[in-house]
Design an enzyme around this catalytic site. Structure first.
Site, mmCIF file in Angstrom:
data_model
loop_
_atom_site.group_PDB
_atom_site.id
_atom_site.type_symbol
_atom_site.label_atom_id
_atom_site.label_comp_id
_atom_site.label_asym_id
_atom_site.label_seq_id
_atom_site.Cartn_x
_atom_site.Cartn_y
_atom_site.Cartn_z
ATOM 1 N N ASP A 127 0.840 -1.205 0.000
ATOM 2 C CA ASP A 127 0.000 0.000 0.000
ATOM 3 C C ASP A 127 0.871 1.250 0.000
ATOM 4 O O ASP A 127 2.027 1.204 0.384
ATOM 5 C CB ASP A 127 -0.824 0.056 1.293
ATOM 6 N N LYS A 149 -3.977 2.850 -2.690
ATOM 7 C CA LYS A 149 -5.310 3.461 -2.731
ATOM 8 C C LYS A 149 -5.120 4.908 -2.318
ATOM 9 O O LYS A 149 -4.803 5.181 -1.180
ATOM 10 C CB LYS A 149 -6.247 2.769 -1.752
ATOM 11 N N MET A 264 -8.794 9.076 8.899
ATOM 12 C CA MET A 264 -9.485 9.358 7.622
ATOM 13 C C MET A 264 -10.471 10.515 7.771
ATOM 14 O O MET A 264 -11.566 10.478 7.195
ATOM 15 C CB MET A 264 -10.235 8.098 7.127
HETATM 16 N N1 SAH Z 1 -4.271 0.468 9.085
HETATM 17 C C1 SAH Z 1 -3.864 1.829 9.276
HETATM 18 C C2 SAH Z 1 -4.992 2.802 9.049
HETATM 19 C C3 SAH Z 1 -5.517 2.784 7.614
HETATM 20 S S1 SAH Z 1 -6.775 3.971 7.331
HETATM 21 C C4 SAH Z 1 -3.257 1.979 10.669
HETATM 22 O O1 SAH Z 1 -3.425 1.108 11.526
HETATM 23 O O2 SAH Z 1 -2.569 2.988 10.890
HETATM 24 C C5 SAH Z 1 -5.826 5.297 6.700
HETATM 25 C C6 SAH Z 1 -5.755 6.407 7.709
HETATM 26 O O3 SAH Z 1 -4.771 6.117 8.689
HETATM 27 C C7 SAH Z 1 -5.338 7.749 7.145
HETATM 28 O O4 SAH Z 1 -6.409 8.423 6.539
HETATM 29 C C8 SAH Z 1 -4.863 8.448 8.392
HETATM 30 O O5 SAH Z 1 -5.935 8.883 9.179
HETATM 31 C C9 SAH Z 1 -4.176 7.309 9.122
HETATM 32 N N2 SAH Z 1 -2.733 7.230 8.830
HETATM 33 C C10 SAH Z 1 -2.092 6.190 8.299
HETATM 34 N N3 SAH Z 1 -0.770 6.439 8.206
HETATM 35 C C11 SAH Z 1 -0.582 7.678 8.700
HETATM 36 C C12 SAH Z 1 0.548 8.510 8.875
HETATM 37 N N4 SAH Z 1 1.764 8.107 8.521
HETATM 38 N N5 SAH Z 1 0.365 9.732 9.430
HETATM 39 C C13 SAH Z 1 -0.855 10.149 9.801
HETATM 40 N N6 SAH Z 1 -1.965 9.408 9.641
HETATM 41 C C14 SAH Z 1 -1.834 8.188 9.105
#
Ligand code: SAH
Length: 339
Positions: A127, A149, A264
Site C-alpha cells: 500500500d 489506494k 481518515m
Molecule cells: N491500518 C492503518 C490505518 C488505515 S486507514 C493503521 O493502523 O494505521 C488510513 C488512515 O490512517 C489515514 O487516513 C490516516 O488517518 C491514518 N494514517 C495512516 N498512516 C498515517 C501517517 N503516517 N500519518 C498520519 N496518519 C496516518
C-alpha cells in the site's frame, strides 16, 4: 554547482538523484532516498500510484516522458531498475500469505516479525502508507506490486487485491501483504484473511504499530495520560456525522470523557468538530492534527475543538492525518505554542 544551490549555501554531495523507472520497486528506492534527504527526479512515461502521489504533493519531480542525456547530466546519482527482475519461478511446495502491519511509514517501526516475513517473500503486495523504504533492499527476484489506494485518486478494488493474493499463493509463492499501520485497523485485513481461507490458502497475520496511537505519539501526544485521560476511542471520520450510513454516535463520544482519535477525517474535520461541540464537548478542549507521521514531511497543527478545522485548512493539511480531541492533545506542544 548551480547558481541556485550556491545561493542556498553549499549543496550536499550526491543528493540529486534521478530515477529512471516508475514501478513499485522504484517507489521503494524513492522513499528510501527521500528519507535520506535526496532531491529526487523521476523520468518515466508511467509511474505507480505512490510516485504519482509524491509528485502531486511536491515531494519529488516526475517527468512523464522518456529519458534524455540531459536528465542524467543534471544529477549526481542515477538509480536504474535491476536488470533481472523477472517474476520468480514458483519454488515452494505450498504457497501462503502473510499479512504484515508495517507501522506508519517509517521503516524503523516495522516489527522484527514483519521484516522476517519480507525477507522470506516471493511477492510483496503493498500500500501507499506502508513503509516502502523497507522494500528497497529486497533482492531483484522479489516481485513488488503496488496497489496504492489514494484518496480520490487511483485505486485498486479490494476484490482485485484479494485475487492477486490468492493467485500468487496458489502458484506456490509466499505472498506478503504489506500495509500501513496495523492490518486490522481500517485496513480491510479481515476481508483478505477471509478471501485466503475461502481459497484454502494458509494465512498468518503479523500485528503492526497502528497510526491511531503512533501518529499522536510521534507528535509527543499520549492517547492516555494518568490524571488526564483514562481511555481512548478510535473512529473513522470517512463519513461525515450527518451521513445516513454513519453509525458513529458523536454525541456519545463527546460525553465519554476519554480521548477521541479520528482517522481518515481531514475532509470531514469541520463537520466532526461541529458534531462534537453539538454533543457537549467544550470548544476550548485541546485538539491536534498529525499529518504524514513518521515521514520527513510530518506536520502537527494544534488548536482547540473550536479552532482546529480552520487551523488545519489554513496549514494546508491533507491526508494521511490523525486528529486527536481531548485534554491530552495539549501535551507535548513546544513551549512557545502552548504558552
Ligand atoms: N491500518 C492503518 C490505518 C488505515 S486507514 C493503521 O493502523 O494505521 C488510513 C488512515 O490512517 C489515514 O487516513 C490516516 O488517518 C491514518 N494514517 C495512516 N498512516 C498515517 C501517517 N503516517 N500519518 C498520519 N496518519 C496516518
Amino acid at each position: 554547482m548551480t547558481g541556485s544551490s550556491a545561493a542556498q549555501g553549499p549543496a550536499p554531495l550526491l543528493r540529486r538523484t534521478l530515477v529512471t523507472s516508475g514501478d513499485a520497486r522504484a517507489a521503494a528506492h524513492v522513499e528510501a532516498m527521500l528519507r535520506a534527504g535526496h532531491t529526487v527526479t523521476v523520468v518515466a512515461p508511467e509511474v505507480c500510484g505512490s510516485i504519482e502521489d509524491w509528485h502531486a504533493r511536491g515531494l519529488l519531480t516526475w517527468h512523464a516522458r522518456d529519458l534524455t542525456l540531459d536528465d542524467v547530466r543534471a544529477v549526481d546519482t542515477v538509480w536504474n531498475a535491476p536488470a533481472d527482475d523477472a517474476p520468480a519461478a514458483p519454488r515452494r511446495d505450498h504457497g501462503r500469505v502473510t499479512l504484515v502491519g508495517g507501522g506508519p511509514s517509517d521503516p524503523g517501526l516495522l516489527t522484527v516479525a514483519g521484516r522476517d516475513a519480507l525477507l522470506d517473500a516471493d511477492v510483496v503486495v503493498t500500500d501507499r502508507l506502508a513503509p516502502l523504504a523497507a522494500l528497497a533492499t529486497l533482492p531483484p527476484h522479489v516481485v513488488i506490486i503496488d496497489v496504492a489506494k489514494i484518496p480520490h485518486g487511483r485505486t485498486t478494488p479490494q476484490e482485485e487485491i484479494n485475487r492477486l493474493l490468492v493467485e500468487h499463493a496458489s502458484a506456490g509463492r509466499h505472498v506478503v501483504r504489506l500495509k500501513g499501520g496495523d492490518s486490522f485497523v481500517f485496513g480491510r485485513g479481515g476481508e483478505e484473511v477471509d478471501a485466503c481461507r475461502e481459497a484454502g490458502i494458509p494465512v498468518t497475520v503479523v500485528p503492526g504499530v497502528t497510526s491511531a496511537i503512533a501518529a499522536p505519539e510521534l507528535a509527543g501526544i499520549p492517547v492516555t495520560h494518568r490524571g488526564t485521560s483514562q481511555g481512548f476511542t478510535v473512529v473513522s471520520g470517512h463519513l461525515p456525522p450527518s451521513h445516513p450510513e454513519s453509525t458513529v454516535d458523536w454525541a456519545a463520544l463527546a460525553r465519554a470523557g476519554t480521548t477521541i482519535v479520528v482517522l481518515m477525517g481531514v475532509r470531514t474535520l469541520p463537520a466532526i468538530a461541529e458534531a462534537l461541540t453539538a454533543g457537549g464537548l467544550t470548544g476550548t478542549t485541546p485538539a491536534a492534527v498529525v499529518a504524514d507521521a513518521g515521514q520527513p514531511s510530518q506536520r502537527v497543527v494544534r488548536g482547540t475543538v473550536a479552532t482546529i478545522a480552520a487551523l488545519a485548512a489554513e496549514a494546508g493539511i491533507g491526508a494521511p492525518a490523525v486528529t486527536v480531541f481531548g485534554e491530552v492533545a495539549a501535551i507535548g506542544a513546544p513551549a512557545e505554542v502552548s504558552a
